[in-house]
Design a protein around this motif. Structure first.
Motif, PDB file in Angstrom:
ATOM      1  N   VAL A   1      -7.217   3.222  -9.517  1.00 32.12           N
ATOM      2  CA  VAL A   1      -6.879   4.476  -8.854  1.00 32.12           C
ATOM      3  C   VAL A   1      -5.822   4.262  -7.775  1.00 32.12           C
ATOM      4  CG1 VAL A   1      -7.793   6.328  -7.408  1.00 32.12           C
ATOM      5  CG2 VAL A   1      -9.076   5.552  -9.393  1.00 32.12           C
ATOM      6  N   THR A   2      -5.895   3.144  -7.054  1.00 30.15           N
ATOM      7  CA  THR A   2      -4.888   2.854  -6.033  1.00 30.15           C
ATOM      8  C   THR A   2      -3.505   2.813  -6.645  1.00 30.15           C
ATOM      9  OG1 THR A   2      -6.442   1.592  -4.677  1.00 30.15           O
ATOM     10  CG2 THR A   2      -4.105   1.166  -4.323  1.00 30.15           C
ATOM     11  N   GLU A   3      -3.364   2.093  -7.759  1.00 31.25           N
ATOM     12  CA  GLU A   3      -2.060   1.962  -8.389  1.00 31.25           C
ATOM     13  C   GLU A   3      -1.601   3.279  -8.995  1.00 31.25           C
ATOM     14  OE1 GLU A   3      -0.244  -0.768  -8.030  1.00 31.25           O
ATOM     15  OE2 GLU A   3      -1.911  -1.443  -6.803  1.00 31.25           O
TER      16      GLU A   3
ATOM     17  N   VAL B   1      -2.366   6.521  -8.119  1.00 36.06           N
ATOM     18  CA  VAL B   1      -1.982   7.551  -7.149  1.00 36.06           C
ATOM     19  C   VAL B   1      -0.722   7.152  -6.393  1.00 36.06           C
ATOM     20  CG1 VAL B   1      -2.726   8.809  -5.106  1.00 36.06           C
ATOM     21  CG2 VAL B   1      -4.353   8.372  -6.949  1.00 36.06           C
ATOM     22  N   SER B   2      -0.645   5.902  -5.927  1.00 34.77           N
ATOM     23  CA  SER B   2       0.529   5.475  -5.175  1.00 34.77           C
ATOM     24  C   SER B   2       1.779   5.481  -6.053  1.00 34.77           C
ATOM     25  CB  SER B   2       0.308   4.086  -4.578  1.00 34.77           C
ATOM     26  OG  SER B   2       0.119   3.111  -5.585  1.00 34.77           O
ATOM     27  N   ALA B   3       1.656   5.012  -7.302  1.00 34.71           N
ATOM     28  CA  ALA B   3       2.806   4.998  -8.195  1.00 34.71           C
ATOM     29  C   ALA B   3       3.262   6.409  -8.544  1.00 34.71           C
ATOM     30  CB  ALA B   3       2.470   4.224  -9.468  1.00 34.71           C
ATOM     31  N   SER B   4       2.334   7.321  -8.695  1.00 35.95           N
ATOM     32  CA  SER B   4       2.692   8.684  -9.050  1.00 35.95           C
ATOM     33  C   SER B   4       3.439   9.376  -7.911  1.00 35.95           C
ATOM     34  CB  SER B   4       1.437   9.474  -9.416  1.00 35.95           C
ATOM     35  OG  SER B   4       0.796   8.892 -10.527  1.00 35.95           O
ATOM     36  N   ILE B   5       2.982   9.181  -6.686  1.00 35.61           N
ATOM     37  CA  ILE B   5       3.691   9.736  -5.536  1.00 35.61           C
ATOM     38  C   ILE B   5       5.095   9.147  -5.452  1.00 35.61           C
ATOM     39  CG2 ILE B   5       3.724   9.870  -3.011  1.00 35.61           C
ATOM     40  CD1 ILE B   5       0.669   9.850  -3.091  1.00 35.61           C
ATOM     41  N   THR B   6       5.200   7.858  -5.733  1.00 32.32           N
ATOM     42  CA  THR B   6       6.496   7.185  -5.702  1.00 32.32           C
ATOM     43  C   THR B   6       7.470   7.821  -6.674  1.00 32.32           C
ATOM     44  OG1 THR B   6       5.408   5.091  -5.168  1.00 32.32           O
ATOM     45  CG2 THR B   6       7.647   4.954  -5.987  1.00 32.32           C
TER      46      THR B   6
ATOM     47  N   ALA C   1      -0.846  -1.648   2.727  1.00 28.41           N
ATOM     48  CA  ALA C   1      -1.802  -0.541   2.647  1.00 28.41           C
ATOM     49  C   ALA C   1      -2.596  -0.603   1.350  1.00 28.41           C
ATOM     50  CB  ALA C   1      -1.063   0.798   2.760  1.00 28.41           C
ATOM     51  N   CYS C   2      -1.933  -0.950   0.238  1.00 32.01           N
ATOM     52  CA  CYS C   2      -2.647  -1.061  -1.042  1.00 32.01           C
ATOM     53  C   CYS C   2      -3.702  -2.152  -0.993  1.00 32.01           C
ATOM     54  CB  CYS C   2      -1.648  -1.355  -2.165  1.00 32.01           C
ATOM     55  SG  CYS C   2      -0.817   0.097  -2.810  1.00 32.01           S
TER      56      CYS C   2
END
Length: 409
Positions: free
Chosen positions: A113-115, A117-122, A101-102
């Motif tokens: 921004v991809t890294e 937002v995804s890392a923060s949700i993780t 997906a990334c």
């Protein structure tokens, strides 16, 4: 087998994992920006990603004598540990889905921004689950302020993307009004040492066949980049791109807790007397699942492409050597990073090991240095970028400081 039992080496492993896990997305993004088919790149990446797991298993997993409590990798392959293997397989599958997906999100919202937002949700979801799965061995008064820093980074990342998108739109509109060749746009041309644009234009008129050099961050640069890249995202919905990133974040938030259960059997699913999966055995099954998922889905996408990509084939992939070495490198770095993260998490707690999710610190460095992201942006964008990075730096320090020591008895 080799094991890490103290906090100091565990934190060192986490920091090394942070560097590797922050670098491989930048390399994959580089290949996509040069126009290579996303399916070809991901298949190459998957091969070396799996080979990294095999390297861990047959080296560190086989060092030393095998004991009943901590058997070597090959010994453990023959044991009755099906429930733990199932969790390892599930963790590998959701990680594959998040990585895929990334790869499709980068052209829409950018690497940084991809890294972020995804890392923060993780971290917000995955670290909380790991904290309770690890029987609270990490210091809650330190751990959760770190989680809060990551949560703030989510909003800063979204705000940053909105500001940078507005900047890029203004640049491209200005460029299109002046002319698509960029010759009359002083903001797009590379300056001569004296700053005399007239001399440069006269030289271009004498050599019209030479490509026009443009300044990074200019409207002409953005147009040129859009023409080269494999996945065209111009005019795409920001909401659509962010939706892909959120899906990736949800997948990433599940893989570490699944690996945690695979190695520690918190729900007592194994039969009495059966040892827990060691990190290297769990990582092997984890990577088997990711590899099978990657090959299956990407071969399907070859013949049923999505998002406007061209139809391709196994023969075309085999013959496409352009950028292959970079995809191989990305896969191997990702595999090394995952393995080191799991080794550190097994020693100091998987919640603390989620400090590696500060990988946007590294990815943003590559994004700015190599891909010229945020060049010639507004002051507001720069302020948001600095604030976001400061918040991540604080978060990784706080999470590392929450590291505990797992009881092996």
């Amino acid at each position: 087998m080799y094991s890490v039992d103290t906090k100091g080496p565990a934190i060192a492993l986490m920091l090394a994992a942070l560097c590797f896990l922050g670098t491989w997305p930048a390399i994959m993004n580089l290949v996509e920006r040069r126009g290579r088919h996303l399916v070809h790149t991901y298949l190459d990446y998957s091969i070396t990603n799996f080979l990294a797991a095999l390297l861990f298993a047959f080296t560190l997993g086989q060092i030393g004598s095998s004991t009943p409590e901590q058997p070597n990798f090959i010994t453990q392959l023959h044991q009755d540990n099906g429930p733990s293997v199932a969790f390892a397989l599930a963790g590998g599958m959701v990680l594959f889905m998040g990585n895929l997906a990334c790869q499709y999100a980068w052209p829409f919202v950018g690497l940084c921004v991809t890294e972020v937002v995804s890392a923060s949700i993780t971290v917000v979801a995955g670290t909380t689950m790991n904290y309770f799965l690890d029987n609270r061995i990490n210091r809650a008064e330190v751990l959760f302020p770190g989680v809060g820093c990551f949560l703030i980074a989510v909003w800063l990342g979204a705000w940053l993307h909105k500001s940078n998108s507005a900047d890029n739109l203004a640049k491209m509109q200005t460029h299109s009004k002046i002319g698509p060749d960029g010759r009359s746009d002083p903001e797009s041309l590379v300056k001569t040492p004296s700053g005399d644009f007239a001399k440069q234009r006269a030289l271009e008129d004498l050599l019209p066949e030479e490509p026009i050099k443009v300044l990074p961050g200019s409207g002409a640069y953005l147009e040129q980049l859009e023409e080269q890249r494999a996945l065209k995202a111009k005019g795409a919905s920001t909401i659509f791109g962010l939706a892909i990133v959120v899906f990736a974040g949800i997948c990433f938030s599940l893989f570490s807790p699944a690996f945690n259960v695979a190695t520690n059997d918190q729900w007592h699913l194994l039969k009495p007397g059966v040892p827990h999966l060691v990190v290297y055995t769990a990582f092997f099954w984890f990577s088997v699942s990711a590899f099978i998922g990657a090959v299956s889905v990407n071969v399907f996408f070859m013949y049923h492409p999505i998002l406007g990509l061209k139809r391709t084939s196994l023969k075309a992939w085999f013959n496409d050597g352009e950028g292959r070495k970079w995809a191989f490198l990305a896969g191997f770095l990702c595999g090394l990073g995952n393995g080191l993260q799991f080794m550190g998490g097994q020693a100091a707690g998987y919640a603390a090991a989620d400090a590696v999710q500060a990988l946007p610190l590294v990815s943003t460095f590559w994004g700015i240095l190599v891909f010229k992201e945020y060049y010639r942006s507004s002051r507001k964008t720069y302020i948001l970028l600095v604030a976001m990075l400061v918040m991540f730096a604080a978060a990784v320090g706080i999470l590392a400081g929450s590291a505990g020591k797992r009881q092996t008895s």
